[in-house]
Design a protein around this motif. Structure first.
Motif, mmCIF file in Angstrom:
data_model
loop_
_atom_site.group_PDB
_atom_site.id
_atom_site.type_symbol
_atom_site.label_atom_id
_atom_site.label_comp_id
_atom_site.label_asym_id
_atom_site.label_seq_id
_atom_site.Cartn_x
_atom_site.Cartn_y
_atom_site.Cartn_z
ATOM 1 N N LEU A 65 -0.890 -0.825 -2.258
ATOM 2 C CA LEU A 65 0.300 -1.650 -2.488
ATOM 3 C C LEU A 65 -0.586 -2.791 -2.975
ATOM 4 O O LEU A 65 0.000 -3.395 -4.123
ATOM 5 C CB LEU A 65 0.845 -2.564 -1.125
ATOM 6 C CG LEU A 65 1.851 -3.143 -1.093
ATOM 7 C CD1 LEU A 65 3.033 -2.626 -1.954
ATOM 8 C CD2 LEU A 65 2.210 -3.541 0.194
ATOM 9 N N MET A 90 5.017 -0.302 -4.122
ATOM 10 C CA MET A 90 6.080 -0.603 -3.289
ATOM 11 C C MET A 90 6.605 0.866 -2.412
ATOM 12 O O MET A 90 6.872 0.905 -1.399
ATOM 13 C CB MET A 90 7.475 -1.317 -3.923
ATOM 14 C CG MET A 90 7.056 -2.433 -4.255
ATOM 15 S SD MET A 90 6.951 -3.762 -2.833
ATOM 16 C CE MET A 90 8.511 -4.325 -2.776
ATOM 17 N N ALA A 122 6.954 1.744 1.281
ATOM 18 C CA ALA A 122 8.053 2.438 1.919
ATOM 19 C C ALA A 122 7.825 3.745 2.506
ATOM 20 O O ALA A 122 8.300 3.936 3.630
ATOM 21 C CB ALA A 122 9.210 2.463 0.909
ATOM 22 N N GLN A 146 4.903 4.955 3.694
ATOM 23 C CA GLN A 146 4.367 5.107 4.443
ATOM 24 C C GLN A 146 4.842 4.556 5.922
ATOM 25 O O GLN A 146 4.768 4.921 7.177
ATOM 26 C CB GLN A 146 3.032 3.946 4.355
ATOM 27 C CG GLN A 146 1.791 4.232 5.212
ATOM 28 C CD GLN A 146 1.540 3.196 5.964
ATOM 29 O OE1 GLN A 146 1.969 2.122 5.834
ATOM 30 N NE2 GLN A 146 0.505 3.478 6.995
ATOM 31 N N ILE A 147 5.802 3.387 5.657
ATOM 32 C CA ILE A 147 6.421 2.780 6.984
ATOM 33 C C ILE A 147 7.239 3.894 7.489
ATOM 34 O O ILE A 147 7.528 4.026 8.670
ATOM 35 C CB ILE A 147 7.290 1.520 6.452
ATOM 36 C CG1 ILE A 147 6.462 0.635 6.035
ATOM 37 C CG2 ILE A 147 8.251 1.149 7.629
ATOM 38 C CD1 ILE A 147 6.989 -0.843 5.437
ATOM 39 N N GLU A 158 5.093 7.357 8.771
ATOM 40 C CA GLU A 158 4.115 7.135 10.002
ATOM 41 C C GLU A 158 4.473 7.600 11.104
ATOM 42 O O GLU A 158 3.945 8.144 12.156
ATOM 43 C CB GLU A 158 3.629 5.565 9.796
ATOM 44 C CG GLU A 158 2.492 5.330 11.024
ATOM 45 C CD GLU A 158 1.330 4.887 10.364
ATOM 46 O OE1 GLU A 158 0.915 5.247 9.040
ATOM 47 O OE2 GLU A 158 0.486 4.293 10.921
ATOM 48 N N PHE A 184 -2.316 -10.829 2.944
ATOM 49 C CA PHE A 184 -3.530 -9.942 3.050
ATOM 50 C C PHE A 184 -4.577 -10.368 3.828
ATOM 51 O O PHE A 184 -5.353 -9.782 4.521
ATOM 52 C CB PHE A 184 -4.283 -9.627 1.605
ATOM 53 C CG PHE A 184 -3.481 -8.604 0.816
ATOM 54 C CD1 PHE A 184 -3.426 -7.289 1.148
ATOM 55 C CD2 PHE A 184 -2.727 -8.719 -0.537
ATOM 56 C CE1 PHE A 184 -2.850 -6.228 0.452
ATOM 57 C CE2 PHE A 184 -2.220 -7.759 -1.138
ATOM 58 C CZ PHE A 184 -2.073 -6.529 -0.614
ATOM 59 N N ALA A 226 0.962 -0.917 10.108
ATOM 60 C CA ALA A 226 2.609 -1.144 9.933
ATOM 61 C C ALA A 226 2.943 -2.410 9.693
ATOM 62 O O ALA A 226 3.774 -2.562 8.940
ATOM 63 C CB ALA A 226 3.210 -0.436 10.855
ATOM 64 N N VAL A 275 1.891 -4.074 6.409
ATOM 65 C CA VAL A 275 2.752 -3.504 5.257
ATOM 66 C C VAL A 275 4.196 -3.836 5.478
ATOM 67 O O VAL A 275 4.607 -4.497 4.156
ATOM 68 C CB VAL A 275 2.564 -2.067 5.474
ATOM 69 C CG1 VAL A 275 3.595 -1.275 4.467
ATOM 70 C CG2 VAL A 275 1.297 -1.373 5.422
ATOM 71 N N LEU A 276 4.801 -4.073 6.419
ATOM 72 C CA LEU A 276 6.175 -4.566 6.591
ATOM 73 C C LEU A 276 6.366 -5.779 5.873
ATOM 74 O O LEU A 276 6.990 -6.454 5.163
ATOM 75 C CB LEU A 276 6.700 -4.608 7.936
ATOM 76 C CG LEU A 276 7.959 -4.098 8.136
ATOM 77 C CD1 LEU A 276 8.487 -2.996 7.532
ATOM 78 C CD2 LEU A 276 8.302 -4.135 9.577
ATOM 79 N N LEU A 315 4.086 -7.529 3.959
ATOM 80 C CA LEU A 315 3.854 -7.395 2.512
ATOM 81 C C LEU A 315 5.123 -7.197 1.824
ATOM 82 O O LEU A 315 5.669 -7.712 0.579
ATOM 83 C CB LEU A 315 2.732 -6.541 2.211
ATOM 84 C CG LEU A 315 1.287 -7.218 2.361
ATOM 85 C CD1 LEU A 315 0.275 -6.009 2.318
ATOM 86 C CD2 LEU A 315 1.115 -8.129 1.224
ATOM 87 N N PHE A 316 5.823 -6.103 2.373
ATOM 88 C CA PHE A 316 6.930 -5.400 1.718
ATOM 89 C C PHE A 316 8.071 -6.432 1.745
ATOM 90 O O PHE A 316 8.673 -6.608 0.583
ATOM 91 C CB PHE A 316 7.189 -4.390 2.594
ATOM 92 C CG PHE A 316 8.280 -3.428 1.836
ATOM 93 C CD1 PHE A 316 7.600 -2.369 0.795
ATOM 94 C CD2 PHE A 316 9.347 -2.967 2.236
ATOM 95 C CE1 PHE A 316 8.624 -1.659 0.411
ATOM 96 C CE2 PHE A 316 10.464 -2.273 1.715
ATOM 97 C CZ PHE A 316 10.081 -1.469 0.608
ATOM 98 N N MET A 337 7.415 -9.020 -0.884
ATOM 99 C CA MET A 337 7.377 -8.638 -2.384
ATOM 100 C C MET A 337 8.816 -8.471 -2.720
ATOM 101 O O MET A 337 9.168 -8.698 -3.890
ATOM 102 C CB MET A 337 6.562 -7.473 -2.535
ATOM 103 C CG MET A 337 5.106 -7.775 -2.717
ATOM 104 S SD MET A 337 3.992 -6.179 -2.909
ATOM 105 C CE MET A 337 2.336 -7.095 -2.562
#
Lengths: 333, 167
Positions: free
Chosen positions: A124, A140, A144, A146-147, A150, B35, B67, B70-71, B73-74, B77
């Motif tokens: 990412l 992205m 997505a 990975q979320i 997992e 980050f 997790a 990442v969420l 960041l997601f 973005m």
């Protein structure tokens, strides 16, 4: 041997496996895919093209490292390392034999998954830092995926943990010793009750390491090269080295969890112990060959189909599997 | 694991945690801030590891670093309409200053009144199996309550994102 020295040596051993694995797997990929496509693959450099990948490594090392002007400089530089380091760390808990392992962790399984879960963050990061729409889309998609996957991946290994009674990867291999009916090896892969679990693990594992048919984050037919579009020279090399290494780790995990790890059935234990690492690596490469077979056979799925499969099918299925296995263990064990 | 925590490792990790927090708050770029948050979470996992809390450290990496960040960041973005929007202007406000001052005061009081509880150390560091046994026997009820709370939040989020009236 002093602990510091042995730790340093183990580190270099893992790095060595990772680098050699990269070179071997690129050659293997070209040859296996070539023959699946009914062509020969590389033939000219060295015997049957065996030197081809070494030449490619030299090429990657001597290429110009281009940094586009619009990139987010720091993130662009760090991203290959963020992808590479977790991938290297994941070797630590793999049991190559009953004595050959870097560390003997009681939480080895959890450790490997925890470390691997950091890889998509690097992807990412690479996608965002590249300042390129294709790269960002690739990043992205990786996030997505990975979320979404997992959870099923972790849930899919829980039945194995329940039956084996440990999260230590070596312990899981030892739980698969012995025979059913006197001659069928006690591998979990040969237990019909474990087949749904194995299937969920294979699907979620392939998604987690971005392999075809789930490599939408790279998706060269739609988004150029996804997160790797703007990378060149050895930064690109690092991204792909870790991708190959992740494939090896996932295959090695599958071997450990379902296919008896470093052991072969019907031969004396001393033989198993002596040739453990060889058997383990051979099994892991058989797993990789299966992944390549899948890669050469299946078309890429669509991202929305993938999300639906993950959230609506695999998570409920693996939850039910855990419950059934729990009941089974309680009743039988 | 040794009885005493290695001071060098502790200093490195403490520096990484606090330095990361300072960087996260001072950067104007929300993606960079996310980050840095990730870096803090990994460093905190390292601190847990120093305390021999192996399971806690791994779960911290898996859940928070792997997790949750990442969420975060997601979402960042997805909600940025243009790439340039990632850089936020510096907007000081009185309300923010007052809340920060109150928080600082509360923190100061908490630290000055803190009495360290030194429990007796067990013979050997409890492993993950001991942890699981403890969690699912002694702490069974709190565990179930926590999972119910999370389930309610999950159902609520799904209901909310659907528009509320079953559309």
């Amino acid at each position: 041997m002093s602990p510091v020295l042995s730790a340093v040596l183990k580190f270099f051993a893992a790095l060595g496996i990772m680098l050699v694995n990269g070179v071997v797997m690129i050659y293997m990929l070209r040859k296996v895919l070539g023959h699946l496509h009914i062509r020969l693959g590389p033939m000219h450099v060295g015997w049957k093209g065996t030197m081809q990948t070494l030449m490619d490594v030299l090429k990657l090392l001597t290429k110009e490292d281009v940094t586009p002007r619009a990139v987010d400089r720091w993130l662009f530089r760090i991203a290959p390392a963020v992808v590479f380091v977790p991938s290297l760390m994941a070797y630590a808990a793999l049991p190559f034999s009953n004595t050959w392992r870097i560390v003997d962790l009681d939480t080895g399984l959890l450790y490997t998954f925890a470390v691997l879960s950091l890889v998509p963050i690097g992807i990412l990061m690479a996608g965002w830092a590249s300042a390129n729409k294709w790269s960002l889309l690739g990043g992205m998609r990786a996030a997505a995926q990975q979320i979404a996957y997992e959870v099923p991946l972790l849930l899919s290994v829980l039945p194995v943990v329940l039956v084996a009674g440990t999260m230590n990867l070596g312990g899981i291999v030892e739980a698969q010793q012995g025979y059913w009916l006197g001659f069928i090896p006690g591998w979990f892969a040969l237990n019909p009750l474990m087949w749904p679990t194995l299937l969920v693990f294979m699907i979620a594992g392939l998604v987690e390491i971005n392999q075809t048919p789930f490599d939408m984050s790279e998706g060269e037919s739609e988004i150029v090269a996804g997160f790797a579009t703007e990378y060149s020279a050895m930064k690109f090399g690092l991204l792909f080295l870790s991708e190959f290494s992740n494939q090896f780790i996932m295959s090695a995990l599958g071997v450990t969890l379902f296919f008896g790890g470093w052991t072969l059935p019907w031969i004396p234990a001393e033989m198993n112990h002596a040739f453990g690492p060889v058997i383990f690596i051979a099994k892991a490469y058989i797993g990789i060959a299966v992944m390549m077979w899948i890669r050469g056979t299946f078309p890429r799925v669509r991202i929305d189909q993938l999300m639906e499969l993950g959230w609506k099918r695999l998570i409920p299925v693996s939850l039910v599997l855990i419950m059934l296995t729990g009941l089974f263990v309680k009743v039988v064990g | 694991m040794s009885e005493t925590v290695s001071p060098v490792m502790f200093l490195i990790l403490a520096f990484a945690t606090i330095g990361g927090a300072v960087m996260m708050l001072s950067t104007r770029n929300v993606v960079h801030a996310a980050f840095w948050l990730l870096e803090i979470m990994v460093a905190t996992a390292g601190l847990y590891l120093l305390l021999s809390a192996e399971f806690l450290a791994l779960v911290q990496v898996l859940v928070y670093a792997g997790a949750v960040s990442v969420l975060v960041l997601f979402v960042i973005m997805l909600t940025l309409r243009r790439r340039e929007d990632a850089i936020r202007p510096y907007e000081p406000s009185w309300a923010g200053t007052i809340i920060a001052a109150l928080f600082l005061g509360a923190l100061y009081m908490a630290i000055t009144r803190f009495v360290p509880v030194i429990a007796e150390m067990p013979e050997k560091v409890p492993g993950v199996a001991d942890f699981g046994r403890e969690m699912f026997t002694t702490w069974m009820l709190p565990f179930e309550v926590a999972s119910l709370v999370l389930l309610a939040a999950l159902v609520g989020a799904v209901w909310w994102s659907k528009g509320g009236d079953g559309r």
